[in-house]
Design a protein around this motif. Structure first.
Motif, PDB file in Angstrom:
ATOM      1  N   LYS A  13      27.240  67.804 -26.040  1.00 53.99           N
ATOM      2  CA  LYS A  13      26.001  68.030 -25.460  1.00 53.99           C
ATOM      3  C   LYS A  13      24.933  68.454 -26.357  1.00 53.99           C
ATOM      4  CE  LYS A  13      28.305  68.620 -21.450  1.00 53.99           C
ATOM      5  NZ  LYS A  13      28.202  67.554 -20.352  1.00 53.99           N
ATOM      6  N   PRO A  14      23.671  68.117 -26.187  1.00 55.14           N
ATOM      7  CA  PRO A  14      22.763  68.449 -27.001  1.00 55.14           C
ATOM      8  C   PRO A  14      22.585  69.988 -27.042  1.00 55.14           C
ATOM      9  CG  PRO A  14      21.748  67.106 -25.340  1.00 55.14           C
ATOM     10  CD  PRO A  14      23.153  67.229 -24.851  1.00 55.14           C
ATOM     11  N   GLU A  15      22.359  70.242 -28.355  1.00 58.04           N
ATOM     12  CA  GLU A  15      22.302  71.975 -28.574  1.00 58.04           C
ATOM     13  C   GLU A  15      21.699  72.685 -27.758  1.00 58.04           C
ATOM     14  OE1 GLU A  15      24.242  73.870 -30.646  1.00 58.04           O
ATOM     15  OE2 GLU A  15      25.398  72.039 -30.880  1.00 58.04           O
ATOM     16  N   HIS A 197      26.898  66.403 -15.312  1.00 61.09           N
ATOM     17  CA  HIS A 197      27.763  66.618 -16.487  1.00 61.09           C
ATOM     18  C   HIS A 197      28.138  65.474 -17.226  1.00 61.09           C
ATOM     19  CE1 HIS A 197      32.005  65.775 -14.971  1.00 61.09           C
ATOM     20  NE2 HIS A 197      31.193  65.980 -13.689  1.00 61.09           N
ATOM     21  N   LYS A 198      27.786  64.296 -16.670  1.00 62.13           N
ATOM     22  CA  LYS A 198      28.241  62.715 -17.321  1.00 62.13           C
ATOM     23  C   LYS A 198      27.011  62.461 -18.237  1.00 62.13           C
ATOM     24  CE  LYS A 198      31.781  62.072 -14.105  1.00 62.13           C
ATOM     25  NZ  LYS A 198      32.737  61.254 -13.203  1.00 62.13           N
ATOM     26  N   GLY A 199      26.616  61.263 -17.795  1.00 60.19           N
ATOM     27  CA  GLY A 199      25.245  60.780 -18.369  1.00 60.19           C
ATOM     28  C   GLY A 199      24.016  61.568 -18.617  1.00 60.19           C
ATOM     29  N   LEU A 200      24.134  62.593 -17.666  1.00 59.94           N
ATOM     30  CA  LEU A 200      22.858  63.316 -17.841  1.00 59.94           C
ATOM     31  C   LEU A 200      23.006  64.480 -18.769  1.00 59.94           C
ATOM     32  CD1 LEU A 200      21.586  63.703 -14.232  1.00 59.94           C
ATOM     33  CD2 LEU A 200      20.641  62.441 -15.916  1.00 59.94           C
ATOM     34  N   MET A 201      24.212  64.725 -19.267  1.00 61.43           N
ATOM     35  CA  MET A 201      24.565  65.569 -20.566  1.00 61.43           C
ATOM     36  C   MET A 201      24.382  66.963 -20.163  1.00 61.43           C
ATOM     37  SD  MET A 201      23.750  63.517 -23.783  1.00 61.43           S
ATOM     38  CE  MET A 201      22.038  62.821 -22.979  1.00 61.43           C
ATOM     39  N   GLY A 202      24.404  67.487 -18.990  1.00 63.63           N
ATOM     40  CA  GLY A 202      24.117  68.925 -18.586  1.00 63.63           C
ATOM     41  C   GLY A 202      25.420  69.584 -18.226  1.00 63.63           C
ATOM     42  N   PRO A 203      25.442  70.930 -17.910  1.00 64.16           N
ATOM     43  CA  PRO A 203      26.768  71.642 -17.666  1.00 64.16           C
ATOM     44  C   PRO A 203      27.710  71.072 -16.397  1.00 64.16           C
ATOM     45  CG  PRO A 203      24.967  72.825 -18.027  1.00 64.16           C
ATOM     46  CD  PRO A 203      24.280  71.475 -17.554  1.00 64.16           C
ATOM     47  N   LEU A 259      17.773  67.039 -19.440  1.00 59.88           N
ATOM     48  CA  LEU A 259      16.864  65.959 -18.893  1.00 59.88           C
ATOM     49  C   LEU A 259      15.569  65.747 -19.747  1.00 59.88           C
ATOM     50  CD1 LEU A 259      16.913  67.160 -15.216  1.00 59.88           C
ATOM     51  CD2 LEU A 259      17.626  64.948 -16.145  1.00 59.88           C
ATOM     52  N   LEU A 260      15.236  66.887 -20.392  1.00 57.42           N
ATOM     53  CA  LEU A 260      14.111  66.974 -21.401  1.00 57.42           C
ATOM     54  C   LEU A 260      14.522  66.087 -22.494  1.00 57.42           C
ATOM     55  CD1 LEU A 260      12.674  70.532 -21.323  1.00 57.42           C
ATOM     56  CD2 LEU A 260      11.506  68.522 -20.411  1.00 57.42           C
ATOM     57  N   TYR A 261      15.736  66.506 -23.080  1.00 58.83           N
ATOM     58  CA  TYR A 261      16.338  65.827 -24.147  1.00 58.83           C
ATOM     59  C   TYR A 261      16.231  64.164 -23.924  1.00 58.83           C
ATOM     60  CZ  TYR A 261      19.943  63.936 -27.472  1.00 58.83           C
ATOM     61  OH  TYR A 261      20.496  63.279 -28.315  1.00 58.83           O
ATOM     62  N   ILE A 262      16.691  63.755 -22.843  1.00 61.56           N
ATOM     63  CA  ILE A 262      16.858  62.184 -22.532  1.00 61.56           C
ATOM     64  C   ILE A 262      15.157  61.651 -22.558  1.00 61.56           C
ATOM     65  CG2 ILE A 262      17.328  60.799 -20.732  1.00 61.56           C
ATOM     66  CD1 ILE A 262      19.514  62.482 -19.789  1.00 61.56           C
ATOM     67  N   LYS A 263      14.393  62.457 -22.086  1.00 59.94           N
ATOM     68  CA  LYS A 263      13.066  62.029 -21.932  1.00 59.94           C
ATOM     69  C   LYS A 263      12.340  62.178 -23.297  1.00 59.94           C
ATOM     70  CE  LYS A 263       8.615  63.044 -19.425  1.00 59.94           C
ATOM     71  NZ  LYS A 263       8.103  64.013 -18.194  1.00 59.94           N
ATOM     72  N   GLU A 264      12.672  63.080 -24.099  1.00 65.21           N
ATOM     73  CA  GLU A 264      12.236  63.178 -25.584  1.00 65.21           C
ATOM     74  C   GLU A 264      12.817  61.728 -26.380  1.00 65.21           C
ATOM     75  OE1 GLU A 264      13.281  66.738 -26.705  1.00 65.21           O
ATOM     76  OE2 GLU A 264      11.632  67.887 -25.475  1.00 65.21           O
ATOM     77  N   GLN A 265      14.182  61.715 -26.290  1.00 68.77           N
ATOM     78  CA  GLN A 265      14.777  60.611 -26.867  1.00 68.77           C
ATOM     79  C   GLN A 265      14.568  59.121 -26.630  1.00 68.77           C
ATOM     80  OE1 GLN A 265      16.954  61.106 -29.787  1.00 68.77           O
ATOM     81  NE2 GLN A 265      16.317  63.181 -29.746  1.00 68.77           N
TER      82      GLN A 265
END
Length: 378
Positions: A13-15, A197-203, A259-265
């Motif tokens: 997961k993103p830190e 918790h999959k492609g969205l990389m959340g808990p 979601l913020l990580y995905i938006k930023e990347q």
């Protein structure tokens, strides 16, 4: 360990996600259950997460996003809350049991069910879907991406068919949310069901559904809402009508960070990375003698999954060898997709699924290819 089981859950997961959950557990109260800062801060994070999901899926309003524990719960809410005795529903053989079992339950309650079969590559026939529409057809329920083969359903095409025939389209985005684009307005989708918790990389323990304006869903569960406490029925406004009880605000805080990580990347940048890794692995294993690969790799984009078998070896045995000898984590067996295994002829053998994240490296891919080659040539 080399982790190739991201279709089950993203391990890396993103830190920022981990930090957000820790911070939430220290500071966030119960959303919509008070006017103090701990409660209000939780409400703000929850609402901001609704906004990000609405933006991602092309929803109408943030309030039309309801949170659940996972996509299975979201699919149960959508299916059981829109269908009733006398209705007819169409689905596909690509589906996970999180779609199939709620539909079988509704069949016991008087709903007619048509399941479109898949061909040897795991694709459905869209003309057949149109032929199966009846006067009492209420909805099409289908996955966006198969969790077994990685094949993608042409949701825009299905959505146009549903629009033309005034049908609901309920989409299971478990394998594609955060990975491949889905736009409800452009594709004619009525409800998108997702897991966090999959492609969205959340808990784990996060998920939900985004519901198009004008689509009504009966409550799946009723109880505490934080509003209208003297009413004997669940409040009818979204999202409260589908969110009885305390939300997993701590998990939602982690999802918000993801979601913020995905938006930023950049979702497309992450998608391209995963497609590249998946194609690299596919090209590396497809010509190895004794390897059988499942799915249609002529598709331009697909879920980042490669599923295979080595001759007639049991898939569980192969997966165990990959882990114990090479430190490679995969998923073997039936993958909760019984009809797909019947279509592919792998009901007894199962299959070994390799599923990738943009956090994987090309070096890991090469090690995976070499491990498969060694097992196939021994």
């Amino acid at each position: 360990m080399i982790y190739f089981d991201n279709a089950a859950t993203t391990l890396k997961k993103p830190e920022s996600v981990i930090q957000a959950v820790c911070d939430a557990m220290r500071m966030m109260g119960n959303a919509a259950r008070g006017a103090h800062e701990a409660s209000l801060s939780s409400m703000r994070v929850v609402y901001d997460t609704r906004k990000l999901l609405c933006e991602m899926f092309g929803g109408d309003r943030p309030e039309r996003t309801a949170f659940t524990m996972n996509s299975t719960m979201a699919l149960n809410i959508a299916i059981q809350g829109t269908l009733q005795a006398g209705d007819h529903v169409i689905t596909t053989a690509l589906e996970h049991n999180s779609v199939l079992r709620p539909l079988y339950l509704m069949k016991e309650r008087g709903v007619s069910l048509t399941i479109l079969q898949a061909d040897e590559k795991g694709n459905i026939n869209y003309e057949e879907m149109e032929r199966e529409i009846r006067p009492n057809t209420r909805a099409v329920v289908c996955t966006h991406g198969s969790n077994l083969t990685g094949n993608i359903v042409d949701i825009a095409r299905v959505g146009e068919l549903c629009r033309k025939n005034k049908l609901l389209l309920i989409v299971d985005a478990s394998q594609t949310a955060g990975i491949l684009p889905l736009n409800m307005k452009e594709m004619g989708i009525s409800v998108v069901c997702f897991t966090g918790h999959k492609g969205l990389m959340g808990p784990q323990g996060t998920g939900g559904l985004v519901v198009r304006e004008g689509v009504s869903i009966r409550p799946f569960c009723v109880g505490g809402s934080g509003i209208h406490s003297y009413s004997k029925i669940q409040p009818e406004d979204f999202p409260t009508v589908l969110e009885a009880g305390t939300l997993n605000s701590h998990g939602i805080a982690g999802l918000h960070a993801a979601l913020l990580y995905i938006k930023e990347q950049g979702a497309e940048t992450l998608c391209q990375r995963e497609q590249k890794l998946m194609r690299l692995f596919y090209e590396g294993v497809r010509k190895i003698p004794g390897i059988k690969i499942y799915g249609d790799f002529s598709l331009e984009k697909r879920a980042p999954i490669v599923t295979l078998n080595i001759e007639d070896y049991d898939s569980g045995q192969v997966s165990d060898e990959l882990l114990t000898r090479f430190g490679i984590a995969t998923r073997a067996g039936a993958h909760c997709a019984p009809l797909m295994h019947e279509a592919l002829g792998t009901k007894e053998q199962g299959a070994v699924r390799f599923s990738f994240s943009h956090f994987n490296t090309e070096e890991e891919i090469q090690k995976g290819i070499e491990a498969v080659k060694i097992l196939a040539t021994e």
